[in-house]
Design an enzyme around this catalytic site. Structure first.
Site, PDB file in Angstrom:
ATOM      1  N   HIS A 362       4.698  -2.254 -18.597  1.00 51.71           N
ATOM      2  CA  HIS A 362       4.859  -0.809 -18.424  1.00 51.71           C
ATOM      3  C   HIS A 362       4.556  -0.002 -19.676  1.00 51.71           C
ATOM      4  O   HIS A 362       4.811   1.198 -19.687  1.00 51.71           O
ATOM      5  CB  HIS A 362       6.299  -0.480 -17.984  1.00 51.71           C
ATOM      6  N   LYS A 633      10.440  14.945 -17.617  1.00 53.24           N
ATOM      7  CA  LYS A 633      10.303  13.513 -17.869  1.00 53.24           C
ATOM      8  C   LYS A 633      11.142  13.165 -19.091  1.00 53.24           C
ATOM      9  O   LYS A 633      11.636  14.056 -19.785  1.00 53.24           O
ATOM     10  CB  LYS A 633       8.844  13.101 -18.080  1.00 53.24           C
ATOM     11  N   ARG A 634      11.308  11.879 -19.316  1.00 55.31           N
ATOM     12  CA  ARG A 634      12.034  11.422 -20.494  1.00 55.31           C
ATOM     13  C   ARG A 634      11.478  12.098 -21.741  1.00 55.31           C
ATOM     14  O   ARG A 634      10.268  12.240 -21.888  1.00 55.31           O
ATOM     15  CB  ARG A 634      11.894   9.897 -20.584  1.00 55.31           C
ATOM     16  N   LYS A 639       5.059  11.731 -25.033  1.00 53.71           N
ATOM     17  CA  LYS A 639       4.925  12.569 -23.831  1.00 53.71           C
ATOM     18  C   LYS A 639       4.665  14.033 -24.191  1.00 53.71           C
ATOM     19  O   LYS A 639       4.312  14.842 -23.349  1.00 53.71           O
ATOM     20  CB  LYS A 639       6.173  12.432 -22.956  1.00 53.71           C
ATOM     21  N   THR A 745       4.559   8.578 -12.755  1.00 49.79           N
ATOM     22  CA  THR A 745       4.614   8.698 -11.296  1.00 49.79           C
ATOM     23  C   THR A 745       4.988  10.116 -10.871  1.00 49.79           C
ATOM     24  O   THR A 745       4.710  10.517  -9.749  1.00 49.79           O
ATOM     25  CB  THR A 745       5.629   7.719 -10.683  1.00 49.79           C
ATOM     26  N   LYS A 749       4.005  12.839  -7.572  1.00 50.87           N
ATOM     27  CA  LYS A 749       4.952  13.625  -6.763  1.00 50.87           C
ATOM     28  C   LYS A 749       4.580  15.106  -6.782  1.00 50.87           C
ATOM     29  O   LYS A 749       4.640  15.787  -5.752  1.00 50.87           O
ATOM     30  CB  LYS A 749       6.374  13.421  -7.297  1.00 50.87           C
TER      31      LYS A 749
END
Length: 899
Positions: A362, A633-634, A639, A745, A749
């Site tokens: 991952h 998100k985290r 990110k 992911t 969505k």
């Protein structure tokens, strides 16, 4: 499938009776009133009755057929609320809504009483939960295995100081979905020692013993009777470990120490591991998951096999999928059980293990490829360490067989990259493998020898001089070599500390399993070309891609009912819920004005719900007529929430420089929404959260700006919050540094709910862009193949910056002229403008030097803009200008109506 799907569904009256029955006869509350919390538990218990019938039928069906079963092991399962998902999958939403109405309640209000199960944090756990939903829906025989965390990761609170963490309370009033299996418990051992029999058989004895007890949660499929199982382990010590005599002597804590040590294993998801105690606890968690699950799987295999167990058939009946490296200990644990308990040979056990186990990678981040201290593992799991050493030896043998001994440099390189044990000497059997031939001694005249020594001393002194120069302030005097070394004694070099001996879990996964998959096309290529390239060259057949996915049941059908009705109406059926390719039928209606009106109405309705959520959670009032721009998100530097908020700051600064009429003409009103948790010990991520909230506090109270820009951080982001935000989104940000996001992911969505993405060519963004068309994706930023070169350029720029900062005595002019030819990183002036604006104090008195310092300098840990925020900033803000222009022209472009 274990039977036909619900031929005679219950009506509202029978459901209402069932709910009333549970409120009275399986009560968790006093009988005086039937308020929402009590109604939720009674409703959940009523649904659970239907699930148990299907659950048992599914289980009996698998037992009877003795099918091959998949087992998905994950440290996280981020399930979200279960009530609406369960009744939706059972096709009973309308009936339960009517039943609760008869009892004086509203279904949506009752569903909101359910806390999110605190069993996960981010994409890893949500993927695991989506997989279980899809496995059940597709009627695959499969189970999930995880741990039952009492306090989860943490509940996030946002204060003036940023993020604060408190324990989750999701189990405080119990969990109506789980069933404890008191008859399913397995022993788990830590520490102790390994003894060898006279016949060579190993026995792991002594140490600390606990029990893992099973808690089962039903996972129903959509429009099928198949209901599979998520088995969660909770840890405890037997009552006999409570020392009553010590307790009665007044030493209460000591008396219960064994109980506490057992129970705390399942207290918290990802406990802080900076301390030795934290590391031990994490390793205990991972081993508990692996050992309890494998003991359970093996017991089921033996029971289904009947009187005669054929162990060579184990891989034909069992598939174990390791979700990331956390369940890696499955490999040595399965070996231990097969060899020490079941009596198989090493060769037999190794063959079975490799055919049974597979690994999903991952991450490409080095720090996320787990490495454990060999010393710690040897102490906590001595038998497993022996087995890992033997697997490492098998691997060395394979590498030597593949590459031969002729090229010792190549062999040394391969062993360094591929061995499971890092910084560990080769086993005795290979001790002479890398011994390099000694050079023949050559006679050297004494006068030459003296000259050589003098040269070495001069070189050493020159090196010392260079080190001193680095430490001097700009403008300081530059000493000559002679002046700088007069009267000095030779320095005795500091002893170099030995590097730590480590166990590389990812390497063990690749060696011990038969398949390794990445989770997006670009990620799987990086896995093959970079992360595990040496293994890919050795075993190319092991490597494959499985792009992540999400369940359309939870992520469109149930969380966005208004959009679902529109899709069903225009495509003519609900087939799209099971077959998402049917959504492409909407393309032919994209220009239909009626569809556009319905679509916008559904979006606005969802935006109104989010506006209410924001007011409730933060106190801020936002306009549903603004563009909803969301990044959830985290919180992590790769990110790049920092890039997003710096872009917002730039936008705010430009607004402030304009007149009211100018800014209204130039900018589309936006509500910029953030959500996500920063790990409690990840200081830089917590600084980013604090900065976002500080910017929001300033911007949201600026009367000049009004509704033209709002910045909101929604606290305690979880699945239930996502189910509100995603249907309301119009722009979603997936802006990680290219090549660093394995898949993502949430991007899927958002796209499924009619939202446009802005992002880099990273993870699943690449494949989404291919599907939706490049005109429907706002692309910016450097690409993955450019990243290493850009970082190198930045590092080279550091040399220029340091040397040109000094005065230029004649002795150094030539050096400076040469160095100035090298490439030098020059930040975009707009990026420097934003940083200067922040440092001016416009967002309060907080010190952002540490945060902004990560974007400055050209080398060093935590500096040099490793995630290329500054590099991508210009293309990012230019791309955001295109977003504004497109949003103004919705009707013509129809971009924001895309699904």
């Amino acid at each position: 499938s274990p039977g036909s799907y619900n031929p005679f569904p219950p009506d509202a009256s029978s459901i209402a009776s069932s709910i009333k029955y549970h409120s009275e006869f399986t009560p968790l509350f006093s009988p005086e009133k039937f308020d929402p919390p009590k109604a939720f538990f009674a409703t959940a218990q009523s649904i659970r009755d239907a699930l148990i019938i299907n659950w048992n039928a599914t289980y009996d069906y698998y037992e009877r057929l003795n099918v091959k079963q998949a087992y998905y092991l994950s440290m996280e399962f981020l399930q979200g609320r279960a009530l609406l998902n369960a009744i939706g999958n059972l096709g009973l939403t309308g009936a339960y809504a009517e039943a609760l109405s008869k009892l004086g309640h509203n279904l949506e209000n009752i569903a909101s009483q359910e806390p999110d199960a605190a069993l996960g944090n981010g994409g890893l756990g949500r993927l695991a939960s989506c997989f279980l939903d899809s496995l059940a829906t597709l009627n695959y025989p499969a189970w999930g295995y995880g741990l039952r965390y009492r306090y989860g990761l943490f509940k996030q609170r946002i204060t003036k100081d940023g993020q604060e963490e408190v324990a989750e309370n999701w189990l405080e009033m119990s969990n109506p979905w789980e069933i404890v299996r008191n008859d399913v418990a397995y022993p788990i051992k830590f520490y102790g020692k390994v003894l060898t029999d006279s016949d060579g058989k190993k026995h792991w004895i002594g140490g600390e013993d606990i029990q893992a007890v099973a808690y089962d949660v039903p996972i129903p499929g959509y429009e099928t009777k198949t209901t599979i199982n998520l088995r969660l382990w909770s840890t405890k010590a037997p009552s006999g470990d409570f020392d009553l005599s010590v307790f009665n002597s007044g030493k209460h804590t000591q008396a219960a120490e064994a109980l506490y040590n057992a129970e705390k294993i399942c207290y918290v998801l990802y406990p802080g591991d900076e301390s030795l105690e934290g590391k031990i606890l994490r390793l205990k968690q991972q081993y508990t998951l692996c050992s309890a699950s494998l003991q359970d799987i093996i017991a089921r295999f033996e029971r289904r096999s009947g009187a005669k167990v054929k162990w060579d058939e184990f891989p034909d009946k069992v598939a174990v999928q390791m979700n990331d490296t956390h369940p890696t200990l499955c490999i040595p644990e399965l070996m231990r059980i097969l060899i020490d308990v079941k009596g198989l040979s090493w060769k037999e056990a190794w063959n079975i293990t490799q055919r049974t186990v597979a690994y999903t990678n991952h991450t490409v981040l080095p720090e996320a490829l787990e490495k454990w201290s060999l010393e710690l593992m040897q102490k906590l799991l001595p038998r497993h360490m022996e087995i890992i050493e033997m697997i490492d030896e098998e691997l060395i043998r394979t590498i030597v067989s593949e590459h031969g001994k002729a090229d010792s440099n190549l062999l040394e390189k391969k062993l360094k990259q591929m061995r499971i044990l890092e910084n560990v000497e080769l086993p005795a059997a290979f001790s002479d493998l890398l011994v390099k031939p000694k050079k023949s001694p050559v006679a050297v005249p004494s006068d030459e020898l003296g000259e050589s020594e003098e040269e070495e001393e001069a070189e050493a002194e020159a090196e010392e001089e260079k080190e001193e120069e680095k430490l001097k302030p700009a403008g300081g005097k530059i000493k000559s070599v002679k002046e700088g070394t007069q009267g000095k004694k030779k320095k005795i070099p500091e002893p170099v500390p030995e590097p730590p001996k480590l166990v590389r879990m990812a390497n063990l996964c690749v060696v011990g399993g038969h398949a390794v998959n990445g989770v997006a096309a670009i990620h799987s290529e990086i896995v093959k070309d970079e992360v595990f390239n040496d293994f890919f060259q050795l075993w190319p057949e092991k490597f494959q891609n499985k792009t992540n996915g999400v369940t359309p049941r939870r992520w469109i059908r149930f969380c966005n009912p208004e959009l679902s009705k529109i899709i069903t109406s225009w495509t003519g059926s609900e087939d799209w819920v099971l077959n998402t390719e049917k959504l492409s039928e909407l393309r032919k209606f994209a220009d239909n004005e009626d569809l556009q009106i319905q679509w916008r109405a559904a979006k606005r309705s969802n935006k109104l719900k989010v506006a209410s959520l924001i007011k409730e959670r933060t106190g801020y009032i936002v306009s549903p007529d603004s563009m909803f721009d969301i990044q959830v998100k985290r919180i992590h530097e790769y990110k790049r929430q920092l890039l997003n908020i710096l872009g917002i700051v730039y936008r705010y600064k430009k607004m402030k420089e304009m007149s009211a009429s100018e800014r209204k003409k130039k900018f589309v009103p936006r509500v910029c929404i953030f959500g996500g948790k920063a790990f409690a010990t990840y200081v830089q991520a917590k600084r980013i959260v604090k900065f976002i909230t500080d910017v929001g506090a300033t911007v949201n109270h600026d009367p000049d700006i009004g509704d033209l820009l709002k910045v909101v951080f929604v606290p305690d982001y979880n699945v239930s919050v996502a189910e509100l935000l995603i249907p309301a989104s119009e722009l979603s940000q997936h802006i990680s540094t290219a090549g660093m996001e394995a898949s993502g992911t949430s991007n899927m969505k958002f796209a499924m709910n009619g939202c446009i993405l802005i992002g880099t060519l990273d993870g699943a963004n690449v494949e989404i862009r291919e599907e939706v068309g490049q005109e429907n994706f706002f692309l910016f930023g450097a690409q993955a193949h450019e990243i290493a070169g850009l970082r190198k350029e930045r590092a080279e720029g550091k040399v220029c910056g340091l040397i040109t900062g000094f005065p230029s005595p004649s002795g150094f002019r030539h050096l400076i002229d040469i160095v100035n030819i090298l490439p030098q990183f020059v930040p975009d002036p707009r990026f420097e403008e934003v940083k200067k604006f922040i440092k001016s104090g416009v967002f309060g008195s907080s010190n952002y030097n540490e945060l902004l310092g990560s974007l400055e300098g050209n080398e060093g840990f935590g500096r040099a803009d490793y995630f290329l925020v500054g590099k991508d900033f210009p293309s990012y803000i230019e791309c955001q200008e295109k977003v504004d222009e497109t949003y103004k022209d919705q009707k013509v472009s129809n971009l924001f109506l895309y699904i």
